[in-house]
Write a protein that holds these residues in place. Structure first.
Motif, short mmCIF file in Angstrom:
data_model
loop_
_atom_site.label_atom_id
_atom_site.label_comp_id
_atom_site.label_asym_id
_atom_site.label_seq_id
_atom_site.Cartn_x
_atom_site.Cartn_y
_atom_site.Cartn_z
N TRP A 1 3.58 -1.14 4.09
CA TRP A 1 2.91 0.15 3.98
C TRP A 1 3.97 1.22 3.79
CZ3 TRP A 1 -2.56 0.37 5.41
CH2 TRP A 1 -3.14 1.62 5.17
N THR B 1 -7.90 1.19 5.52
CA THR B 1 -7.90 -0.24 5.87
C THR B 1 -9.30 -0.82 5.87
OG1 THR B 1 -7.98 0.36 8.23
CG2 THR B 1 -5.80 -0.02 7.25
N THR C 1 0.84 -1.20 0.00
CA THR C 1 0.00 0.00 0.00
C THR C 1 0.88 1.25 0.00
OG1 THR C 1 -1.77 -1.12 1.19
CG2 THR C 1 -1.80 1.28 1.22
N ILE D 1 -7.08 -5.61 3.59
CA ILE D 1 -5.65 -5.39 3.78
C ILE D 1 -5.13 -6.15 4.99
CG2 ILE D 1 -3.91 -3.65 4.38
CD1 ILE D 1 -5.41 -1.64 2.70
N MET D 2 -5.82 -6.06 6.12
CA MET D 2 -5.29 -6.59 7.37
C MET D 2 -5.33 -8.11 7.44
SD MET D 2 -4.40 -3.74 8.57
CE MET D 2 -3.89 -4.07 10.25
#
Length: 627
Positions: free
Chosen positions: A189, A168, A146, A181-182
């Motif tokens: 990042w 997120t 990201t 994403i998580m």
């Protein structure tokens, strides 16, 4: 630099288990065009297998970004493609860019490449701030990258925290095991996060920078504080910062802001990572530094190298190509591939022909559509044909790649192969005339009596043109006409051979025979047949002409003898005798002899031929008596 090496030694228990290297670059280019991108990609240690470069405030018109590659992307591709890298994806949102490159040998081991973007400027309606993301499955391990540009200014710390959380939560990746994403195994990042140093005075910041007391300054870092309080970037790690703040410089210098605002320097440009909790994953950061010698922006670039522990046996290529051999420029090429697993295939899948050193998947020379049957073809595999008009004109080393619409990426790459130039026209001519040259060479060593039979068509024509013809005027005109026709047949054979060779030289058509040698052999047989027919006709004409000459000479000698020995009263008898001589055979053409088939004419010809030597003997007897 020493600190980085110490950090690597502390975090790397076994270098052999970390077998995939990554390089990340983040840089706010401040609307400047690329000058020299090479210094950005210099990193210690082995070359990275994957490179991701995130840019903020990149130049260019966002309206044309969908059609045209940005200047930084072009410059990066040109540099990296020469070193064996292929760009797998670019994601852009206005001036925020993320380019991801991988080494060619890893291209078919990457699946489910997806992208996303999130606007956070002007309350989420404008894309000058926000994030762009590229995610993938790398050897069975999910990786998310990201690139963000968060809100600016010292007092906007709470906005930056809100933007991180919004990104997120907003980004989704349908069809992927890690849908947000998580949930990814590894998250990297990067970007201009814009966190500043507060509360601390400008003079104190400058003093600590001069003394290189960076850890003291980081106690006032807003990002570190947000992590400690669990407001943003919870669970993310960051390497030890051993470089000076990366913002804000006077452009073209290493001097911090000297304008009226005198903004406090800060570590705005950061690279962080996170591993999925509870997973047995390993990541090692080998370097984390800035590049202050690159001065064209008011930010310094920041780079970091990592290595991941991945299983190289996972995510094997789903399509395998048979070795490609004997491809030539301008000629059709046939390739065979097989789908090794029962995966969705489509008629919209395509196989691209690429020259080694290509920049991205759309940088093909040509392509053909794949077989929708795919795995259903089994071990027999699928055949595809590259038509001659679309084949490369330039020889070189090429390869084939299979693009899957289902996975939206390349899932199979062939071994490199060579496409060569077709044989030269001179070689085809040599093949056509080889037999004729061999016969000409052997004829030079033959006896003089057989030279007329083994001479080439050119020699026969020369002899016919130079020898006199003692026939009557009508016969002479007929002989000339016959010889011109025979010579025309020989020239016709030569022209046919030349026309066929010109077609071969101008390139194949869709219906051309694959076997060029067979085509040349057939052409040679046809040409030699026409030439041999001309030779036979010329020989027959030459033989008939010789017979006529003998008959004419006998008649001339007989008239001379009779003029000397006989009186005028015997002149009528001499004329009657002359009239009884055999009629000349005017059927000289080989074609007329073949079609006639009349035995009476052949008998007359033989009878006339046998009478000529008898009269020649009587003339010789008379000559002996005279002398």
């Amino acid at each position: 630099m020493a600190a980085s090496k110490q950090q690597e030694q502390q975090q790397t228990p076994s270098d052999q288990s970390h077998n995939f290297r990554l390089l990340f670059i983040t840089w706010n280019v401040c609307d400047t065009a690329p000058l020299n991108v090479a210094p950005l990609f210099t990193a210690e240690g082995p070359p990275p297998n994957l490179i991701a470069i995130g840019l903020q405030e990149a130049p260019g018109n966002p309206a044309t970004a969908v059609i045209f590659e940005d200047t930084w992307g072009n410059a990066s591709m040109k540099h990296l493609s020469q070193r064996g890298y292929v760009k797998i994806r670019t994601e852009r949102m206005q001036a925020i860019l993320l380019h991801v490159f991988v080494k060619l040998e890893h291209l078919s081991h990457i699946r489910w490449i997806k992208t996303a973007f999130t606007r956070t400027g002007v309350g989420g309606y404008w894309g000058n701030k926000g994030a762009v993301t590229v995610r993938m499955d790398l050897y069975g391990t999910s990786v998310c990258i990201t690139n963000t540009h968060l809100a600016a200014h010292l007092e906007q710390n709470h906005v930056r925290i809100q933007e991180f959380n919004a990104i997120t939560e907003a980004q989704r990746f349908p069809g992927c095991k890690a849908g947000i994403i998580m949930e990814h195994d590894f998250i990297f990042w990067i970007g201009d996060l814009n966190f500043r140093l507060d509360p601390i005075e400008y003079e104190a910041v400058m003093t600590n920078i001069a003394d290189e007391r960076f850890q003291k300054l980081l106690e006032f870092d807003q990002l570190k504080e947000a992590q400690r309080e669990g407001l943003a970037f919870s669970g993310f790690s960051e390497g030890t910062i051993t470089f000076q703040p990366t913002y804000k410089f006077d452009k073209g210098t290493t001097v911090y802001d000297t304008s009226e605002k005198q903004r406090k320097p800060g570590w705005c440009d950061r690279i962080l990572w996170r591993t999925r909790p509870g997973a047995e994953l390993s990541v090692t950061q080998h370097s984390y530094t800035s590049l202050p010698h690159i001065k064209q922006s008011d930010h310094s670039p920041v780079t970091s190298t990592f290595s991941l522990q991945v299983d190289l046996n996972k995510n094997q290529p789903l399509v395998r190509f048979e070795p490609v051999r004997n491809w030539m420029c301008g000629y059709k090429g046939v390739a065979s591939y097989s789908v090794v697993m029962d995966i969705p295939t489509s008629g919209w899948d395509w196989i691209g022909l690429y020259k080694v050193g290509f920049c991205h998947p759309k940088d093909y020379h040509t392509y053909v559509w794949g077989d929708s049957a795919g795995f259903g073809k089994g071990k027999r595999g699928c055949l595809v044909l590259f038509e001659p008009p679309y084949m490369p004109d330039e020889p070189g080393v090429y390869l084939l790649c299979y693009w899957s619409t289902h996975y939206d990426c390349i899932i199979g790459v062939s071994e490199p192969f060579e496409i060569t130039k077709p044989p030269q026209l001179e070689e085809a001519i040599d093949a056509l005339t080889f037999d004729k040259q061999r016969r000409s060479s052997s004829s030079s060593s033959s006896t003089s009596t057989s030279s007329a039979d083994t001479a080439s068509e050119a020699d026969i024509l020369d002899q016919v043109d130079t020898e006199p013809t003692p026939n009557t005027e009508d016969n002479r005109e007929e002989n000339v006409t016959e010889m011109e026709r025979h010579e025309g047949r020989i020239e016709q054979g030569k022209e046919e051979a030349t026309d066929i060779l010109d077609k071969l030289h101008s390139g194949p058509t869709a219906n051309a025979d694959d076997n060029q040698e067979q085509s040349i052999a057939t052409t040679s047989e046809k040409t030699e047949g026409v030439i041999e027919q001309g030779k036979e006709e010329v020989q027959m004409k030459k033989k008939s002409k010789s017979d006529l000459e003998v008959a004419s000479e006998v008649t001339q000698k007989e008239e001379e003898e009779r003029d000397d020995q006989k009186s005028k009263e015997n002149e009528e008898h001499r004329e009657s005798t002359e009239s009884q001589l055999p009629v000349e055979d005017k059927t000289t053409s080989a074609e007329s002899q073949a079609l006639a088939g009349d035995q009476e004419k052949e008998g007359e010809k033989k009878e006339g031929t046998t009478q000529i030597p008898q009269e020649e003997e009587s003339v010789d007897a008379e000559e002996d008596e005279t002398y």
